[in-house]
Design a protein around this motif. Structure first.
Motif, PDB file in Angstrom:
ATOM      1  N   GLU A  80      21.689  55.802  77.626  1.00 30.51           N
ATOM      2  CA  GLU A  80      21.748  54.351  77.737  1.00 30.51           C
ATOM      3  C   GLU A  80      21.751  53.698  76.356  1.00 30.51           C
ATOM      4  O   GLU A  80      22.434  52.701  76.128  1.00 30.51           O
ATOM      5  CB  GLU A  80      20.568  53.834  78.571  1.00 30.51           C
ATOM      6  CG  GLU A  80      20.680  52.387  78.973  1.00 30.51           C
ATOM      7  CD  GLU A  80      21.926  52.082  79.794  1.00 30.51           C
ATOM      8  OE1 GLU A  80      22.487  50.984  79.619  1.00 30.51           O
ATOM      9  OE2 GLU A  80      22.349  52.926  80.600  1.00 30.51           O
ATOM     10  N   PHE A  81      20.998  54.286  75.427  1.00 27.96           N
ATOM     11  CA  PHE A  81      20.921  53.764  74.061  1.00 27.96           C
ATOM     12  C   PHE A  81      22.284  53.829  73.370  1.00 27.96           C
ATOM     13  O   PHE A  81      22.661  52.925  72.627  1.00 27.96           O
ATOM     14  CB  PHE A  81      19.870  54.574  73.272  1.00 27.96           C
ATOM     15  CG  PHE A  81      19.692  54.136  71.849  1.00 27.96           C
ATOM     16  CD1 PHE A  81      19.124  52.905  71.545  1.00 27.96           C
ATOM     17  CD2 PHE A  81      20.075  54.957  70.813  1.00 27.96           C
ATOM     18  CE1 PHE A  81      18.948  52.500  70.225  1.00 27.96           C
ATOM     19  CE2 PHE A  81      19.905  54.574  69.486  1.00 27.96           C
ATOM     20  CZ  PHE A  81      19.338  53.338  69.199  1.00 27.96           C
ATOM     21  N   MET A  82      23.022  54.880  73.625  1.00 21.34           N
ATOM     22  CA  MET A  82      24.317  55.088  72.965  1.00 21.34           C
ATOM     23  C   MET A  82      25.504  54.587  73.799  1.00 21.34           C
ATOM     24  O   MET A  82      26.633  54.589  73.321  1.00 21.34           O
ATOM     25  CB  MET A  82      24.522  56.578  72.678  1.00 21.34           C
ATOM     26  CG  MET A  82      23.427  57.238  71.899  1.00 21.34           C
ATOM     27  SD  MET A  82      23.428  56.806  70.186  1.00 21.34           S
ATOM     28  CE  MET A  82      24.653  57.899  69.575  1.00 21.34           C
ATOM     29  N   ARG A  83      25.263  54.164  75.010  1.00 24.34           N
ATOM     30  CA  ARG A  83      26.339  53.871  75.965  1.00 24.34           C
ATOM     31  C   ARG A  83      27.307  52.786  75.493  1.00 24.34           C
ATOM     32  O   ARG A  83      28.518  52.939  75.610  1.00 24.34           O
ATOM     33  CB  ARG A  83      25.742  53.478  77.312  1.00 24.34           C
ATOM     34  CG  ARG A  83      26.796  53.227  78.370  1.00 24.34           C
ATOM     35  CD  ARG A  83      26.174  53.060  79.745  1.00 24.34           C
ATOM     36  NE  ARG A  83      27.210  52.773  80.701  1.00 24.34           N
ATOM     37  CZ  ARG A  83      27.223  51.690  81.459  1.00 24.34           C
ATOM     38  NH1 ARG A  83      26.228  50.839  81.426  1.00 24.34           N
ATOM     39  NH2 ARG A  83      28.206  51.484  82.285  1.00 24.34           N
ATOM     40  N   LEU A 107      28.560  52.452  63.276  1.00 28.34           N
ATOM     41  CA  LEU A 107      27.392  52.043  64.066  1.00 28.34           C
ATOM     42  C   LEU A 107      26.756  53.226  64.791  1.00 28.34           C
ATOM     43  O   LEU A 107      25.529  53.359  64.810  1.00 28.34           O
ATOM     44  CB  LEU A 107      27.788  50.957  65.072  1.00 28.34           C
ATOM     45  CG  LEU A 107      28.047  49.579  64.486  1.00 28.34           C
ATOM     46  CD1 LEU A 107      28.621  48.649  65.546  1.00 28.34           C
ATOM     47  CD2 LEU A 107      26.770  49.002  63.922  1.00 28.34           C
ATOM     48  N   ILE A 108      27.582  54.075  65.362  1.00 26.78           N
ATOM     49  CA  ILE A 108      27.038  55.246  66.052  1.00 26.78           C
ATOM     50  C   ILE A 108      26.347  56.174  65.057  1.00 26.78           C
ATOM     51  O   ILE A 108      25.266  56.705  65.336  1.00 26.78           O
ATOM     52  CB  ILE A 108      28.135  55.977  66.853  1.00 26.78           C
ATOM     53  CG1 ILE A 108      28.430  55.200  68.119  1.00 26.78           C
ATOM     54  CG2 ILE A 108      27.721  57.402  67.185  1.00 26.78           C
ATOM     55  CD1 ILE A 108      29.400  55.828  69.058  1.00 26.78           C
ATOM     56  N   ASN A 109      26.937  56.353  63.888  1.00 31.30           N
ATOM     57  CA  ASN A 109      26.304  57.187  62.868  1.00 31.30           C
ATOM     58  C   ASN A 109      24.947  56.627  62.459  1.00 31.30           C
ATOM     59  O   ASN A 109      23.985  57.379  62.283  1.00 31.30           O
ATOM     60  CB  ASN A 109      27.206  57.332  61.637  1.00 31.30           C
ATOM     61  CG  ASN A 109      28.327  58.310  61.865  1.00 31.30           C
ATOM     62  OD1 ASN A 109      28.241  59.186  62.721  1.00 31.30           O
ATOM     63  ND2 ASN A 109      29.394  58.164  61.103  1.00 31.30           N
ATOM     64  N   SER A 110      24.850  55.309  62.319  1.00 30.29           N
ATOM     65  CA  SER A 110      23.566  54.716  61.940  1.00 30.29           C
ATOM     66  C   SER A 110      22.551  54.854  63.078  1.00 30.29           C
ATOM     67  O   SER A 110      21.359  55.053  62.823  1.00 30.29           O
ATOM     68  CB  SER A 110      23.726  53.264  61.522  1.00 30.29           C
ATOM     69  OG  SER A 110      24.117  52.458  62.607  1.00 30.29           O
ATOM     70  N   GLN A 111      22.998  54.772  64.323  1.00 32.67           N
ATOM     71  CA  GLN A 111      22.092  54.989  65.456  1.00 32.67           C
ATOM     72  C   GLN A 111      21.554  56.423  65.437  1.00 32.67           C
ATOM     73  O   GLN A 111      20.362  56.636  65.638  1.00 32.67           O
ATOM     74  CB  GLN A 111      22.811  54.755  66.791  1.00 32.67           C
ATOM     75  CG  GLN A 111      22.927  53.322  67.197  1.00 32.67           C
ATOM     76  CD  GLN A 111      23.558  53.199  68.581  1.00 32.67           C
ATOM     77  OE1 GLN A 111      24.522  53.886  68.903  1.00 32.67           O
ATOM     78  NE2 GLN A 111      23.018  52.310  69.383  1.00 32.67           N
ATOM     79  N   GLY A 142      19.068  56.878  62.669  1.00 31.82           N
ATOM     80  CA  GLY A 142      17.799  56.264  63.057  1.00 31.82           C
ATOM     81  C   GLY A 142      17.005  57.134  64.008  1.00 31.82           C
ATOM     82  O   GLY A 142      15.788  57.277  63.880  1.00 31.82           O
ATOM     83  N   LEU A 143      17.704  57.727  64.971  1.00 31.85           N
ATOM     84  CA  LEU A 143      17.046  58.639  65.913  1.00 31.85           C
ATOM     85  C   LEU A 143      16.513  59.879  65.197  1.00 31.85           C
ATOM     86  O   LEU A 143      15.400  60.340  65.463  1.00 31.85           O
ATOM     87  CB  LEU A 143      18.004  59.051  67.029  1.00 31.85           C
ATOM     88  CG  LEU A 143      18.333  57.989  68.056  1.00 31.85           C
ATOM     89  CD1 LEU A 143      19.443  58.478  68.984  1.00 31.85           C
ATOM     90  CD2 LEU A 143      17.104  57.602  68.848  1.00 31.85           C
ATOM     91  N   MET A 144      17.312  60.424  64.274  1.00 34.75           N
ATOM     92  CA  MET A 144      16.870  61.596  63.524  1.00 34.75           C
ATOM     93  C   MET A 144      15.649  61.264  62.674  1.00 34.75           C
ATOM     94  O   MET A 144      14.715  62.071  62.564  1.00 34.75           O
ATOM     95  CB  MET A 144      18.010  62.115  62.645  1.00 34.75           C
ATOM     96  CG  MET A 144      19.143  62.743  63.416  1.00 34.75           C
ATOM     97  SD  MET A 144      18.643  64.131  64.434  1.00 34.75           S
ATOM     98  CE  MET A 144      18.245  65.326  63.182  1.00 34.75           C
ATOM     99  N   ALA A 145      15.616  60.087  62.063  1.00 36.89           N
ATOM    100  CA  ALA A 145      14.468  59.678  61.266  1.00 36.89           C
ATOM    101  C   ALA A 145      13.228  59.549  62.144  1.00 36.89           C
ATOM    102  O   ALA A 145      12.115  59.943  61.747  1.00 36.89           O
ATOM    103  CB  ALA A 145      14.759  58.351  60.552  1.00 36.89           C
ATOM    104  N   ALA A 146      13.411  59.015  63.362  1.00 36.99           N
ATOM    105  CA  ALA A 146      12.267  58.894  64.275  1.00 36.99           C
ATOM    106  C   ALA A 146      11.766  60.263  64.724  1.00 36.99           C
ATOM    107  O   ALA A 146      10.565  60.503  64.814  1.00 36.99           O
ATOM    108  CB  ALA A 146      12.665  58.059  65.483  1.00 36.99           C
ATOM    109  N   ILE A 147      12.690  61.178  64.969  1.00 34.27           N
ATOM    110  CA  ILE A 147      12.305  62.530  65.411  1.00 34.27           C
ATOM    111  C   ILE A 147      11.595  63.281  64.285  1.00 34.27           C
ATOM    112  O   ILE A 147      10.597  63.952  64.497  1.00 34.27           O
ATOM    113  CB  ILE A 147      13.556  63.314  65.880  1.00 34.27           C
ATOM    114  CG1 ILE A 147      14.071  62.715  67.188  1.00 34.27           C
ATOM    115  CG2 ILE A 147      13.234  64.790  66.050  1.00 34.27           C
ATOM    116  CD1 ILE A 147      15.430  63.232  67.621  1.00 34.27           C
ATOM    117  N   GLN A 148      12.102  63.135  63.074  1.00 33.58           N
ATOM    118  CA  GLN A 148      11.536  63.866  61.936  1.00 33.58           C
ATOM    119  C   GLN A 148      10.315  63.178  61.349  1.00 33.58           C
ATOM    120  O   GLN A 148       9.704  63.694  60.427  1.00 33.58           O
ATOM    121  CB  GLN A 148      12.610  64.051  60.850  1.00 33.58           C
ATOM    122  CG  GLN A 148      13.749  64.928  61.307  1.00 33.58           C
ATOM    123  CD  GLN A 148      14.880  64.975  60.290  1.00 33.58           C
ATOM    124  OE1 GLN A 148      14.892  64.226  59.309  1.00 33.58           O
ATOM    125  NE2 GLN A 148      15.843  65.832  60.559  1.00 33.58           N
TER     126      GLN A 148
END
Length: 137
Positions: free
Chosen positions: A7-10, A121-125, A128-134
């Motif tokens: 849903e976040f990437m949809r 935009l998708i790359n930045s999303q 952001g997700l990778m930064a949150a996971i790490q």
């Protein structure tokens, strides 16, 4: 959890898919610039995106002979059901062709630029997700 990621990437995924389909339509117009009686086509991107985001069902692709066939589509729609529209005549031609190369080139370049912006935009999303996971290292 995967549903939330989907849903976040949809939105961006749907927009990129539509941009890709529009690029194909515009490329077809350019390729048929000298074809007699060819009518330039385009899609209403805003309406198509609204329909796609509203959850309109998209047809399934068959990958084996025993799968149910995809329902027939009319010549005025793309494979996902997005309606094609004929572009208004800007400059008439003797052979009935309605492709105006200046309009098509501008639309093609604009769509390509917007596609690249969608990729960014998708790359930045994803970053952001990778930064949150790490843990924001």
């Amino acid at each position: 959890m995967l549903g939330k990621l989907d849903e976040f990437m949809r939105f961006n995924e749907t927009a990129l898919s539509l941009r890709s389909q529009r690029q194909t339509v515009l490329a077809s117009n350019i390729a048929n610039a000298d074809t007699p009686n060819y009518k330039a086509k385009d899609i209403d991107f805003t309406a198509a995106l609204s329909t796609a985001m509203a959850g309109a069902a998209q047809p399934l692709k068959t990958t084996a002979p025993k799968h149910f066939p995809v329902p027939q589509q009319s010549a005025g729609t793309l494979a996902d059901g997005t309606p094609l529209q004929y572009r208004g005549i800007v400059q008439g031609a003797v052979d009935g062709n309605t492709v105006d190369m200046d309009v098509e080139r501008n639309q093609f370049a604009d769509n390509a630029l917007r596609y690249e912006a969608g990729i960014t935009l998708i790359n930045s999303q994803i970053k952001g997700l990778m930064a949150a996971i790490q843990g924001g290292q």
